[in-house]
Each structure stands twice: as structure tokens, then as C-alpha cells.
Write an enzyme that holds these catalytic residues in place. Structure first.
Site, PDB file in Angstrom:
ATOM      1  N   GLU B  85       0.845  -1.189   0.000  1.00  0.00           N
ATOM      2  CA  GLU B  85       0.000   0.000   0.000  1.00  0.00           C
ATOM      3  C   GLU B  85       0.884   1.244   0.000  1.00  0.00           C
ATOM      4  O   GLU B  85       0.388   2.359   0.092  1.00  0.00           O
ATOM      5  CB  GLU B  85      -0.981  -0.033   1.182  1.00  0.00           C
ATOM      6  CG  GLU B  85      -0.333  -0.012   2.555  1.00  0.00           C
ATOM      7  CD  GLU B  85      -0.700   1.232   3.340  1.00  0.00           C
ATOM      8  OE1 GLU B  85      -1.868   1.445   3.600  1.00  0.00           O
ATOM      9  OE2 GLU B  85       0.233   1.985   3.688  1.00  0.00           O
ATOM     10  N   CYS B 117      -3.383  -4.303   4.152  1.00  0.00           N
ATOM     11  CA  CYS B 117      -2.397  -5.240   4.724  1.00  0.00           C
ATOM     12  C   CYS B 117      -2.487  -6.649   4.136  1.00  0.00           C
ATOM     13  O   CYS B 117      -1.723  -7.524   4.525  1.00  0.00           O
ATOM     14  CB  CYS B 117      -2.547  -5.307   6.239  1.00  0.00           C
ATOM     15  SG  CYS B 117      -2.277  -3.729   7.049  1.00  0.00           S
ATOM     16  N   HIS B 241      -2.659 -11.880  10.959  1.00  0.00           N
ATOM     17  CA  HIS B 241      -2.237 -10.496  10.733  1.00  0.00           C
ATOM     18  C   HIS B 241      -2.143  -9.794  12.085  1.00  0.00           C
ATOM     19  O   HIS B 241      -2.908 -10.081  12.999  1.00  0.00           O
ATOM     20  CB  HIS B 241      -3.216  -9.758   9.812  1.00  0.00           C
ATOM     21  CG  HIS B 241      -2.855  -8.308   9.667  1.00  0.00           C
ATOM     22  ND1 HIS B 241      -1.606  -7.924   9.231  1.00  0.00           N
ATOM     23  CD2 HIS B 241      -3.534  -7.170   9.971  1.00  0.00           C
ATOM     24  CE1 HIS B 241      -1.553  -6.601   9.239  1.00  0.00           C
ATOM     25  NE2 HIS B 241      -2.695  -6.122   9.684  1.00  0.00           N
TER      26      HIS B 241
END
Lengths: 129, 357
Positions: B85, B117, B241
């Protein structure tokens, strides 16, 4: 650096490619169309070793345009494992810089052509700690 | 989802820059209580890219480490995806710069992927499919980010820099790990975004946890376990994550997964949230230590929102590959603390100019 010049040097700057003379065996950097030793035009592109030692260094505090963000930085001559000498800069330096210090090649940003131009990538040397 | 033909991981490699900015230092600048923030986030410090680093340069070092372990000719990498990103250019692929630096191509599919992400694991799903179909022999998926939060915003305390590359190829016992199956799970969720001209991201307060992270991470992970007929105790290692050091622990509790399974792959307390690199850097840290026969669960999360969940079984070939490159903990343990002023200088927070001409 002009856009064509940047593009022409991608192999040398991104991958640390040099040339080997098929006539006399001399390996050199940067790549050229003829051997700097015997002037033969029978040369091939080779991958240079990515490790070497600092032969000479100078700490730079007044940079050329485009390098302001990296000050202060060391300009160095590095002798690669095969004896070929390369002019470059150091990055991620946390201790004292000495002659004979072992370094490895890393891919980094070298400079930027303003906010709208190309980002110039290439090889720098990082101390092996 | 199960691949038609088996797919294995051949190489893995990561990069985390040495610079660290502590939560205490960010708290000092913005007048917050450092102890409260450290405890709330379960993050002590974040990794910060140096002034000459960006998502392309970090991807190259991770990719180089992965190639060393895979032992494959870069010319045999038929697809290379960079998930980020924080691409260096708005228009000009990061993947071609990375491919060129690694000696990959010109006969290679190359593209940048964007999904906050989650962009790193999307590349993994895509390369798995290309390998399984027989269209390519090997593929490389990279997640790399130099994440930024708005100054003083709570994202600033965790938005970090790092990269990981995974090389997949045809299923083999000589590889490092073999995929058992995967699940992707997405929905339109307004938890986090950045408009084109905006310098920093915005987030929907209250959307971050339950409707975003937990719904997708837990939804994908539950579906994967159901599809493969596995239960939480079947996994030796679990990586989620990690936007902070807390959310993965909560997700594990909700799913009945032991917190000890999370330990090796939970890096955010030490390096912050490396965005597209976060879950696969945890996976990379697991591959650095896992033994043949062990099973690993990896679930990513990307805002906007979605999760990819994978189950891998470690193969015999992992041992011979492990020591061919620097390990995640080699990078994590090499730390140089910087203050907020150097952080600004490194990340373009100081407007340069003036002086002698």
C-alpha cells in the site's frame, strides 16, 4: 541523470554487473563495450561478487543536488572479492568506518529527480556487522 | 480452495530495517502516556525504513533471501507479485523494478497488488494458482510496506516497515512446506482508507475491531478448518495479521487456539505492523524454526476488508534451506533506536532546501 542514461545502466546499477574480456580475461566495472586493459571488443556481461572490503573512504557533508536527504554519508572505493574496484556509497553505518572493513552490496535508492522525476535505484554497500 | 496439483513453498526470505522508533518516544512528542499506549497496543517499538529505502528496495532484499533458500534460477520465476500500500510510484509498477534487480524476467508475469495489509497473501494465492495450473514452474509473492500513520494518530504508533518474499513451485517433499488448502473471505467494510491525494490514511472509528479484523480473520480461519477437517489443536504454529500485539491474541482466544501457537510468528510487539508484510513475515519466522511434519496456519487481514487463510505442512526439505539466508530474528534483533527527529528526516517529514548555491 537523464532517463536514457539511467535506463542504460540498470544492469550495472541494480545487479552489480560488470564485464569479462573473453580475450585477456580481465573483469572490470562499469560495463563497457571494450576491455579497458586490452581494448578487445569481445566482452561478456558477468555478475560481480556482492561482498568486498573498503579500500578508501571519505565522509561527505555537502551533497550534490538530489542527495540532500542522505547526508552525512560515506563515499567509498570497495574492492570486491574478485579484486574489482567499485566506487560507491555506504548505507546503514552505525560504527567507525575503517579501511579493510567488510561490506556487502544492497539495493537502495540513490537519488530522486525532484518530486515528479524518476527515482534512481542502484547498489550501495552495507557494513557486515 | 485446494489446488488441482500440489504446490509447495521452496524459498522464503524477509527483511526488516534496523531502525526502531519506540512507542515511548512517539508518546513523548504527542503528550501521551507511554505506559498506557504500550499496554493497550502490546507494542514496544516499530521498525522504520532508512532514508534510502522504500517498498521496492525492501522487497529486493527479501526476494534475494528467498531466492537463496529456493536455489532456483531467477529466470525460472514465471510470476512476481509485489503487494504493497506504499508503492514508490503512483503509476509505474514496483514489481518490474524488483524483478529487474533480482534478475527475474523478461519472460515473467509481474504486477503490483493493493489490498491494504492483505496484498502480500493475495500474491501468494495467485502464484499458487499459476503453479498448480502448470502455467508457471515457480512464482514469487512479496509483501512490502513502509507504512505511515497520520502524525499523532494512533496508527502512527504501529505503522512500520518490512518485507517478505515467498517462492512457490510444484509439490515436493524436498521443498520447505506444502499447501493443504486456502480460503479467501472479503466484504466491503469501511474500516480504513486513503483517498488519492491524501498523504495519510483515515479510519472508521469503531469499525477496526469486530466488523473488520475479527469478522474476516475468524471467518476465513473457521472456514479453512472446516474445509480441511482440522481443529485448532492440529496446528503447531498459527500466524494472524498483527496490526498490534493484542488483536491476534484475541482472535486466537475466540477460535480456541492456544496462545503458545502464536508465539513464534507474533512479531508486532517488537517491530510494529509491517502491513502487507505482517502475516507472511510471521510465517517466515515460523519457517525459520519449524520441523518436518508440523502444521502451520497463516491468516492475513487487509482493511476494506478481507482475509486469506492458508494451511501448510512442513516438508523434509526445510532443514537444508533454512541456513542459506538471514533469518527473521537476525533482522529483528539488530536494532538501532532513533528519535522522532531522525524518523522525520528518514521518512520525508522534513522539507529540504535552502543553503549555499
Amino acid at each position: 541523470m537523464t532517463v536514457p542514461r539511467y535506463w542504460r545502466n540498470i544492469g550495472a546499477h541494480y545487479r552489480l554487473e560488470g564485464i569479462r574480456c573473453k580475450s585477456c580475461g580481465e573483469v572490470s566495472f562499469p560495463p563497457r563495450s571494450s576491455c579497458p586493459k586490452c581494448h578487445s571488443k569481445d566482452v561478456e556481461v558477468v555478475q560481480l561478487p556482492r561482498k568486498g572490503k573498503v579500500v578508501s573512504f571519505s565522509l561527505l557533508r555537502s551533497p550534490p543536488n538530489g542527495f540532500e536527504a542522505y547526508v552525512p554519508y560515506y563515499v567509498v572505493v570497495v574492492e570486491l572479492e574478485n579484486g574489482v574496484r567499485v566506487l560507491g556509497t555506504l548505507t546503514d553505518v552505525f560504527g567507525e568506518v575503517k579501511e579493510g572493513m567488510e561490506v556487502e552490496a544492497v539495493f537502495r535508492k540513490i537519488s530522486e529527480d525532484g518530486e515528479e522525476g524518476l527515482i534512481h535505484y542502484g547498489t550501495k554497500f552495507r557494513p557486515i556487522a | 480452495m485446494k489446488p488441482k496439483n500440489p504446490v509447495s513453498v521452496y524459498g522464503w526470505g524477509s527483511y526488516v530495517p534496523p531502525y526502531r522508533l519506540t512507542v515511548a518516544e512517539i508518546s513523548r512528542v504527542w503528550g501521551r502516556d507511554p505506559v498506557q499506549y504500550e499496554e493497550e497496543l502490546n507494542v514496544k517499538e516499530k521498525a522504520v525504513a532508512g532514508p534510502d529505502e522504500d517498498s521496492a528496495t525492501m522487497a529486493v532484499e527479501a526476494g534475494r533471501n528467498a531466492l537463496s533458500r529456493a536455489g532456483v534460477n531467477p529466470k525460472d520465476i514465471g510470476a512476481l507479485y509485489v503487494g504493497t500500500e506504499s508503492p514508490p510510484y503512483a503509476v509505474k509498477p514496483t514489481a518490474t523494478t524488483v524483478a529487474e534487480a533480482l534478475g527475474v524476467g523478461p519472460f515473467s508475469l509481474a504486477a503490483d497488488l493493493e489490498f491494504a495489509c492483505k496484498a502480500g497473501t493475495e500474491g501468494l494465492q495467485a502464484t499458487i494458482a499459476l503453479v498448480s495450473s502448470g502455467m508457471i514452474k515457480y512464482g514469487m509473492a512479496i509483501g512490502s510496506d513502509t507504512a505511515q500513520g497520520g502524525p499523532g494518530d494512533h496508527l502512527e504508533y504501529t505503522a512500520a516497515s518490512g518485507a517478505t518474499a515467498i517462492i512457490v513451485g510444484p509439490g515436493s517433499k524436498d521443498a520447505a512446506a506444502t499447501l493443504e488448502g486456502s480460503v479467501s473471505f472479503v466484504s466491503d467494510t469501511p474500516d480504513f482508507w486513503r483517498r488519492y491525494a491524501a498523504r495519510y490514511p483515515s479510519h472508521g472509528e469503531g469499525f477496526t475491531g469486530e466488523p473488520a479484523y475479527f469478522k474476516h480473520v475468524e471467518g476465513a480461519t473457521r472456514a479453512l478448518m472446516e474445509e480441511l477437517g482440522l481443529k485448532p489443536s492440529d496446528f503447531d504454529y498459527v500466524v494472524f495479521h498483527q496490526p498490534n500485539g493484542r488483536y491476534p491474541l484475541t482472535a486466537a482466544r475466540d477460535l480456541g487456539i492456544s496462545p503458545s501457537a502464536l508465539k513464534v510468528g507474533l512479531l508486532s510487539p517488537m517491530i510494529g505492523n509491517t502491513y502487507a508484510a505482517a502475516s507472511i513475515t510471521g510465517f517466515s519466522a515460523v519457517l525459520d524454526v519449524a520441523k518436518p511434519g508440523q502444521r502451520v496456519l497463516v491468516t492475513s487481514f487487509g482493511s476494506g476488508a478481507g482475509s486469506d487463510s492458508f494451511s501448510f505442512v512442513i516438508e523434509d526439505g526445510i532443514e537444508a534451506r533454512r541456513d542459506k539466508a538471514r533469518k527473521v530474528m537476525d533482522y529483528v534483533s539488530k536494532r538501532v533506536e532513533i528519535d522522532y527527529a531522525l524518523y522525520l528526516k528518514f521518512r520525508g517529514g522534513i522539507r529540504l532546501g535552502g543553503g549555499a548555491k
